[in-house]
Enzyme design. Sequence first.
Site, PDB file in Angstrom:
ATOM      1  N   LYS A   1       7.215  -0.567   6.656  1.00 32.55           N
ATOM      2  CA  LYS A   1       6.627   0.738   6.373  1.00 32.55           C
ATOM      3  C   LYS A   1       7.726   1.789   6.330  1.00 32.55           C
ATOM      4  O   LYS A   1       8.499   1.932   7.280  1.00 32.55           O
ATOM      5  CB  LYS A   1       5.597   1.089   7.458  1.00 32.55           C
ATOM      6  CG  LYS A   1       4.804   2.356   7.173  1.00 32.55           C
ATOM      7  CD  LYS A   1       3.645   2.493   8.171  1.00 32.55           C
ATOM      8  CE  LYS A   1       2.758   3.672   7.829  1.00 32.55           C
ATOM      9  NZ  LYS A   1       1.589   3.770   8.733  1.00 32.55           N
TER      10      LYS A   1
ATOM     11  N   VAL B   1       4.038   0.892   2.244  1.00 28.37           N
ATOM     12  CA  VAL B   1       4.153  -0.337   3.021  1.00 28.37           C
ATOM     13  C   VAL B   1       4.464  -1.483   2.064  1.00 28.37           C
ATOM     14  O   VAL B   1       3.783  -1.659   1.052  1.00 28.37           O
ATOM     15  CB  VAL B   1       2.855  -0.631   3.794  1.00 28.37           C
ATOM     16  CG1 VAL B   1       3.019  -1.900   4.622  1.00 28.37           C
ATOM     17  CG2 VAL B   1       2.491   0.531   4.703  1.00 28.37           C
TER      18      VAL B   1
ATOM     19  N   ASP C   1      -8.584   7.736  13.870  1.00 28.26           N
ATOM     20  CA  ASP C   1      -8.836   7.499  12.448  1.00 28.26           C
ATOM     21  C   ASP C   1      -9.400   6.098  12.221  1.00 28.26           C
ATOM     22  O   ASP C   1      -8.982   5.380  11.305  1.00 28.26           O
ATOM     23  CB  ASP C   1      -7.548   7.694  11.644  1.00 28.26           C
ATOM     24  CG  ASP C   1      -7.818   7.952  10.156  1.00 28.26           C
ATOM     25  OD1 ASP C   1      -8.945   8.378   9.820  1.00 28.26           O
ATOM     26  OD2 ASP C   1      -6.911   7.726   9.338  1.00 28.26           O
TER      27      ASP C   1
ATOM     28  N   GLY D   1       0.623   5.897   0.188  1.00 19.87           N
ATOM     29  CA  GLY D   1      -0.161   7.098   0.398  1.00 19.87           C
ATOM     30  C   GLY D   1       0.713   8.331   0.271  1.00 19.87           C
ATOM     31  O   GLY D   1       1.849   8.262  -0.202  1.00 19.87           O
ATOM     32  N   GLY D   2       0.162   9.452   0.708  1.00 21.96           N
ATOM     33  CA  GLY D   2       0.882  10.708   0.571  1.00 21.96           C
ATOM     34  C   GLY D   2       2.141  10.777   1.408  1.00 21.96           C
ATOM     35  O   GLY D   2       3.072  11.505   1.070  1.00 21.96           O
ATOM     36  N   MET D   3       2.193  10.021   2.511  1.00 21.28           N
ATOM     37  CA  MET D   3       3.332  10.124   3.413  1.00 21.28           C
ATOM     38  C   MET D   3       4.217   8.892   3.436  1.00 21.28           C
ATOM     39  O   MET D   3       5.356   8.968   3.877  1.00 21.28           O
ATOM     40  CB  MET D   3       2.835  10.417   4.837  1.00 21.28           C
ATOM     41  CG  MET D   3       2.174  11.769   4.985  1.00 21.28           C
ATOM     42  SD  MET D   3       1.719  12.139   6.692  1.00 21.28           S
ATOM     43  CE  MET D   3       3.342  12.217   7.453  1.00 21.28           C
TER      44      MET D   3
ATOM     45  N   GLY E   1       0.830  -1.202   0.000  1.00 23.49           N
ATOM     46  CA  GLY E   1       0.000   0.000   0.000  1.00 23.49           C
ATOM     47  C   GLY E   1       0.857   1.241   0.000  1.00 23.49           C
ATOM     48  O   GLY E   1       2.043   1.204   0.344  1.00 23.49           O
TER      49      GLY E   1
END
Length: 369
Positions: free
Chosen positions: A84, A69, A178, A64-66, A62
């Site tokens: 990660k 993984v 979250d 994302g923006g930051m 996976g």
Amino acid sequence: MSSLPPSSTNLKGDLTLLGGSGSTIQPVGDFKAESGGESGLSSTESIPLVNIEGFRIIRLLGQGGMGRVYLAEQTSLRRMVALKLIRPEALAGETARLRFQTEAEAVARINHPGIVQIHSVGEHSDTPYMVLEYVSGRTLKDVISLRGTMGVRQALAILGQVARALERAHEVGVVHRDIKPDNILVTRQGQAKVTDFGLARLKTEGKDLHLTQEGIAIGTPLYMSPEQVGGKSVDIRSDIYSLGVTAYHMLAGHPPFQGKNAIEVALLHVHSEAKPLEAIRPDIPPAVAALVRHMMAQRPEDRPQNPRELLADITRATLGLPPQKDKQSRRRLLWARMVTAGLFSLSLLLTLALAAILWPQKNEIEKPT
């Protein structure tokens, strides 16, 4: 199979809402598949440009923006792990590094089978990395997407497992902030595991350790609590609200609120009530609908006050009973039972009255001449 409309596809990520009439939104991350789960995600960047000693990186799980993984083998122990790493471009500021450290500390505090465990942290070429438990399964979001809606028993089982994980987090002073289907992994055996504590709030020696200033809301608009939207200080009751929204999503096949943009969706949590689950799925027992409604109460004091209360309410729902402290739902359920009892009584009276009318006629017909 239910799915979000095209207008909602831009609401998946973690967003920062800056309050005020001129509110703006800033993305802080948007993992398409979370730590440790299988996603089937394809990417040309399946292997990172760095080699971390002791790990054989296999594929991307996976991103994302930051961060990203990866599925990797820890060669010294011959075990599969989720590795990660922070994206290099996200390291320009200190926030990403601090959030990464906060996440590591939060997960390290919580030793529970319902939480994706952390094995170790490290740094390679000035890039921090985290070694996490690898979970073979899917995100809850993927499960819902595949099935459309979930059965009541399975939804309650997942709800109970996540509630127990939150109970342990609450005991050690961690608020996730979250909770959503993307951040819940479901194994092939049906076990639910909470992951991605990147927005977590920690309490140490009476002090809160978090990276969000008062008045700034951070989270995912589709699942944020009203107090989170308002940028207020949050506690475990905010996680309970988000878990309630997740339960609604499981049972209805879609989140309770949808809109044209993230701010519109977020404000619906503050000013609107979700369409009753019973109106969407008549097969949902009133006690289960009451449980979800109780979890999604707009005022924190009207929700279960902690995961222990929530677990008790889940048990009550399985027995057909309303939440212990939810007076509104108890009144609704009592009224429904009274209506049912009244209809049954009316039906019985009509049957007796009809019998009384027909009985003399029958005797007259059978009377010998």
